[in-house]
Design a protein around this motif. Sequence first.
Motif, PDB file in Angstrom:
ATOM      1  N   THR A  49      -3.746  -8.103   7.007  1.00  0.00           N
ATOM      2  CA  THR A  49      -4.710  -8.149   5.885  1.00  0.00           C
ATOM      3  C   THR A  49      -4.004  -7.997   4.537  1.00  0.00           C
ATOM      4  O   THR A  49      -4.649  -7.792   3.512  1.00  0.00           O
ATOM      5  CB  THR A  49      -5.803  -7.064   6.042  1.00  0.00           C
ATOM      6  OG1 THR A  49      -5.182  -5.773   6.068  1.00  0.00           O
ATOM      7  CG2 THR A  49      -6.605  -7.267   7.309  1.00  0.00           C
ATOM      8  N   GLY A  50      -2.664  -8.070   4.539  1.00  0.00           N
ATOM      9  CA  GLY A  50      -1.921  -8.048   3.283  1.00  0.00           C
ATOM     10  C   GLY A  50      -1.738  -6.648   2.725  1.00  0.00           C
ATOM     11  O   GLY A  50      -1.916  -5.649   3.425  1.00  0.00           O
ATOM     12  N   ASP A  95       8.470   5.722  11.263  1.00  0.00           N
ATOM     13  CA  ASP A  95       8.190   4.717  10.227  1.00  0.00           C
ATOM     14  C   ASP A  95       6.698   4.714   9.927  1.00  0.00           C
ATOM     15  O   ASP A  95       5.896   5.338  10.630  1.00  0.00           O
ATOM     16  CB  ASP A  95       8.680   3.326  10.686  1.00  0.00           C
ATOM     17  CG  ASP A  95       7.612   2.585  11.446  1.00  0.00           C
ATOM     18  OD1 ASP A  95       7.176   1.514  11.000  1.00  0.00           O
ATOM     19  OD2 ASP A  95       7.169   3.091  12.504  1.00  0.00           O
ATOM     20  N   TYR A  96       6.330   3.988   8.870  1.00  0.00           N
ATOM     21  CA  TYR A  96       4.924   3.938   8.451  1.00  0.00           C
ATOM     22  C   TYR A  96       3.992   3.499   9.583  1.00  0.00           C
ATOM     23  O   TYR A  96       2.893   4.023   9.730  1.00  0.00           O
ATOM     24  CB  TYR A  96       4.753   2.958   7.287  1.00  0.00           C
ATOM     25  CG  TYR A  96       5.350   3.392   5.974  1.00  0.00           C
ATOM     26  CD1 TYR A  96       5.264   4.710   5.536  1.00  0.00           C
ATOM     27  CD2 TYR A  96       5.987   2.467   5.151  1.00  0.00           C
ATOM     28  CE1 TYR A  96       5.810   5.099   4.321  1.00  0.00           C
ATOM     29  CE2 TYR A  96       6.538   2.841   3.924  1.00  0.00           C
ATOM     30  CZ  TYR A  96       6.448   4.149   3.517  1.00  0.00           C
ATOM     31  OH  TYR A  96       6.990   4.531   2.321  1.00  0.00           O
ATOM     32  N   SER A  97       4.411   2.496  10.353  1.00  0.00           N
ATOM     33  CA  SER A  97       3.514   1.942  11.378  1.00  0.00           C
ATOM     34  C   SER A  97       3.191   2.979  12.448  1.00  0.00           C
ATOM     35  O   SER A  97       2.042   3.110  12.877  1.00  0.00           O
ATOM     36  CB  SER A  97       4.114   0.679  12.006  1.00  0.00           C
ATOM     37  OG  SER A  97       5.225   0.967  12.827  1.00  0.00           O
ATOM     38  N   GLN A 109       7.104  -2.324  -0.162  1.00  0.00           N
ATOM     39  CA  GLN A 109       5.712  -2.775  -0.097  1.00  0.00           C
ATOM     40  C   GLN A 109       5.144  -2.472   1.296  1.00  0.00           C
ATOM     41  O   GLN A 109       5.795  -2.742   2.304  1.00  0.00           O
ATOM     42  CB  GLN A 109       5.625  -4.289  -0.360  1.00  0.00           C
ATOM     43  CG  GLN A 109       4.220  -4.866  -0.286  1.00  0.00           C
ATOM     44  CD  GLN A 109       3.314  -4.339  -1.390  1.00  0.00           C
ATOM     45  OE1 GLN A 109       3.532  -4.578  -2.565  1.00  0.00           O
ATOM     46  NE2 GLN A 109       2.287  -3.593  -1.009  1.00  0.00           N
ATOM     47  N   VAL A 110       3.947  -1.886   1.318  1.00  0.00           N
ATOM     48  CA  VAL A 110       3.274  -1.617   2.589  1.00  0.00           C
ATOM     49  C   VAL A 110       2.263  -2.720   2.850  1.00  0.00           C
ATOM     50  O   VAL A 110       1.513  -3.127   1.961  1.00  0.00           O
ATOM     51  CB  VAL A 110       2.579  -0.235   2.554  1.00  0.00           C
ATOM     52  CG1 VAL A 110       1.652  -0.059   3.739  1.00  0.00           C
ATOM     53  CG2 VAL A 110       3.618   0.880   2.533  1.00  0.00           C
ATOM     54  N   TYR A 111       2.258  -3.231   4.083  1.00  0.00           N
ATOM     55  CA  TYR A 111       1.284  -4.238   4.508  1.00  0.00           C
ATOM     56  C   TYR A 111       0.371  -3.618   5.559  1.00  0.00           C
ATOM     57  O   TYR A 111       0.830  -2.841   6.405  1.00  0.00           O
ATOM     58  CB  TYR A 111       1.993  -5.472   5.084  1.00  0.00           C
ATOM     59  CG  TYR A 111       2.724  -6.270   4.032  1.00  0.00           C
ATOM     60  CD1 TYR A 111       2.137  -7.374   3.421  1.00  0.00           C
ATOM     61  CD2 TYR A 111       3.993  -5.888   3.609  1.00  0.00           C
ATOM     62  CE1 TYR A 111       2.806  -8.084   2.431  1.00  0.00           C
ATOM     63  CE2 TYR A 111       4.669  -6.588   2.623  1.00  0.00           C
ATOM     64  CZ  TYR A 111       4.061  -7.688   2.037  1.00  0.00           C
ATOM     65  OH  TYR A 111       4.716  -8.380   1.056  1.00  0.00           O
ATOM     66  N   TYR A 112      -0.909  -3.979   5.489  1.00  0.00           N
ATOM     67  CA  TYR A 112      -1.907  -3.410   6.390  1.00  0.00           C
ATOM     68  C   TYR A 112      -2.382  -4.453   7.405  1.00  0.00           C
ATOM     69  O   TYR A 112      -2.163  -5.645   7.238  1.00  0.00           O
ATOM     70  CB  TYR A 112      -3.101  -2.891   5.588  1.00  0.00           C
ATOM     71  CG  TYR A 112      -2.765  -1.733   4.679  1.00  0.00           C
ATOM     72  CD1 TYR A 112      -2.830  -0.427   5.137  1.00  0.00           C
ATOM     73  CD2 TYR A 112      -2.358  -1.952   3.364  1.00  0.00           C
ATOM     74  CE1 TYR A 112      -2.508   0.645   4.312  1.00  0.00           C
ATOM     75  CE2 TYR A 112      -2.029  -0.883   2.530  1.00  0.00           C
ATOM     76  CZ  TYR A 112      -2.112   0.410   3.006  1.00  0.00           C
ATOM     77  OH  TYR A 112      -1.782   1.460   2.188  1.00  0.00           O
ATOM     78  N   ALA A 113      -3.048  -3.954   8.443  1.00  0.00           N
ATOM     79  CA  ALA A 113      -3.612  -4.847   9.459  1.00  0.00           C
ATOM     80  C   ALA A 113      -4.917  -4.263   9.982  1.00  0.00           C
ATOM     81  O   ALA A 113      -5.121  -3.041   9.954  1.00  0.00           O
ATOM     82  CB  ALA A 113      -2.628  -5.038  10.612  1.00  0.00           C
ATOM     83  N   ALA A 168       0.753  -2.210   8.996  1.00  0.00           N
ATOM     84  CA  ALA A 168       1.486  -3.209   9.774  1.00  0.00           C
ATOM     85  C   ALA A 168       2.983  -2.918   9.704  1.00  0.00           C
ATOM     86  O   ALA A 168       3.664  -2.848  10.726  1.00  0.00           O
ATOM     87  CB  ALA A 168       1.197  -4.612   9.258  1.00  0.00           C
ATOM     88  N   TRP A 169       3.501  -2.745   8.498  1.00  0.00           N
ATOM     89  CA  TRP A 169       4.900  -2.400   8.290  1.00  0.00           C
ATOM     90  C   TRP A 169       5.129  -2.071   6.821  1.00  0.00           C
ATOM     91  O   TRP A 169       4.310  -2.400   5.959  1.00  0.00           O
ATOM     92  CB  TRP A 169       5.847  -3.542   8.714  1.00  0.00           C
ATOM     93  CG  TRP A 169       5.475  -4.902   8.156  1.00  0.00           C
ATOM     94  CD1 TRP A 169       5.636  -5.345   6.869  1.00  0.00           C
ATOM     95  CD2 TRP A 169       4.842  -5.961   8.860  1.00  0.00           C
ATOM     96  NE1 TRP A 169       5.150  -6.623   6.745  1.00  0.00           N
ATOM     97  CE2 TRP A 169       4.657  -7.035   7.958  1.00  0.00           C
ATOM     98  CE3 TRP A 169       4.417  -6.139  10.193  1.00  0.00           C
ATOM     99  CZ2 TRP A 169       4.065  -8.234   8.319  1.00  0.00           C
ATOM    100  CZ3 TRP A 169       3.828  -7.332  10.553  1.00  0.00           C
ATOM    101  CH2 TRP A 169       3.652  -8.371   9.625  1.00  0.00           C
TER     102      TRP A 169
END
Length: 495
Positions: free
Chosen positions: A271-272, A181-183, A293-297, A287-288
């Motif tokens: 961080t959205g 997965d992306y994470s 939609q990809v979310y970052y951290a 993040a996931w």
Amino acid sequence: MKKYIVALDQGTTSSRSVLYNLNAEQIAIEQKEFEQIFPQPGWVEHDPKMILQTQLQTFSELLKNNDIDPKEIAGIGITNQRETTVVWDKISGEPIYNAIVWQDTRTSEICSALKKAGLEERVKSSTGLVIDSYFSGTKIKWILDHVPGARERAKNGELLFGTIDTWLIWNLTARKMHATDYSNASRTMIYNIKSLQWDAYLLEALEIPKTILPEVKPSSTDFGQMEYDGVSIPIQGVAGDQQAALFGQACFQKGEAKNTYGTGCFLLMNTGPEMQLSKNGLLTTIAWGIDDQVYYALEGSVFIAGAAVQWLRDELQIIASASETEALAVQIRGDNPVYVVPAFAGLGAPYWDMYARGAIFGLTRDTGKAHLVRATLEAMAYQTKDLVTAMQEDSGTPLRVLKVDGGACANNFLMQFQADILQTLVERPSQVESTAFGAACLAGISLGIWDMQKIKSLKSLDRRFVPKMKIEQVHRLYEGWKKAIHRTMKWNETE
């Protein structure tokens, strides 16, 4: 018929299977530890087949001990130790080398060469990471360079690479699905987290053929069917352990943060949908990925946290179990003059020193095991403060509440000391198994059983720790920590 979701939680020291009902309540858990292999100083390995075996054992025992028919399981979520690297034969399924664990520092010289070649900025802008032996990319290169014939076999399309989630998925789906997965992909140091593609430039720099790499998918989607006892069970959620914990803590809004006290210590702030690069030694990570939609951290990683308590137990043998540490820590009245810097695998954020090594400072004739135990616990809190300070500077936002999870957060002394040293509220949820819960939630969302609002409503608080220490004492103690940590740095550097 569908009554349950199972989270497969494959960690650094143990494999676990956790059972949830469709109200997201934890029903049962099974756990098996497995061997840690240390072939040389700084080297850490796992047997990939033992990882698979223990994970399957815990799953079988979970069903057997709770009298569950596999047909009653709606789906499976997987969460895993990140960065740990496996390369295996595509036909036989045999690993060509042991899994090289995220804590392993053998690729430090490869990393130094990449830095000398001027790749630091490219790595940071593409992957959000720093060049460090922590990540998977240099571990893949090491395996291909050191296992006879491996590089040729990789070029011929005979080998596959995966982080632990990929190794499990491939085996659980009867070798039908080679995916991550992306994470997890965002922890390899070869994945562009903006374009969501494997980075051709970095692959070339590390001499890694693209053909060995898995397909990258969102974290909450279809990862194939686990074939078990004649039943096909859908795998519907996958995330690296720290991102899964962020999700399980319902940190869905920008600026929300959690700290997991496990083998290592990992502080993540959502961080959205916009990636934010750090100026203070933190990592930018995915993040996931969910609902297109990809979310970052932002992430700060402490390599050794709970592992230092294991060291007290297994190597020093001054405690019989981790549960003893709280009672020993409170025996010391006033400030503890002893500092333990557990840099057994170098230092992570914000220092990023592969050559630092562990040390104990402040020993006197009356130092006893209570001092060492307490200093080991305090080191987790000091390292977390290092991360929080960096994160606040990067985000420009003061952290008002720290949500905590992981095994060591059950230690009341540690949590109170953490609140004191941060001068911030610390909140411990009723459900401290946030990592497994996050994986279950990602699967539940993909299956249409839960949504994010429902998950947020399920969170309940066990205890809130309020700072009690005077600010002068905080400054005095933290100055001692900074002095100790700087004296461990570059210890093992040979140049």
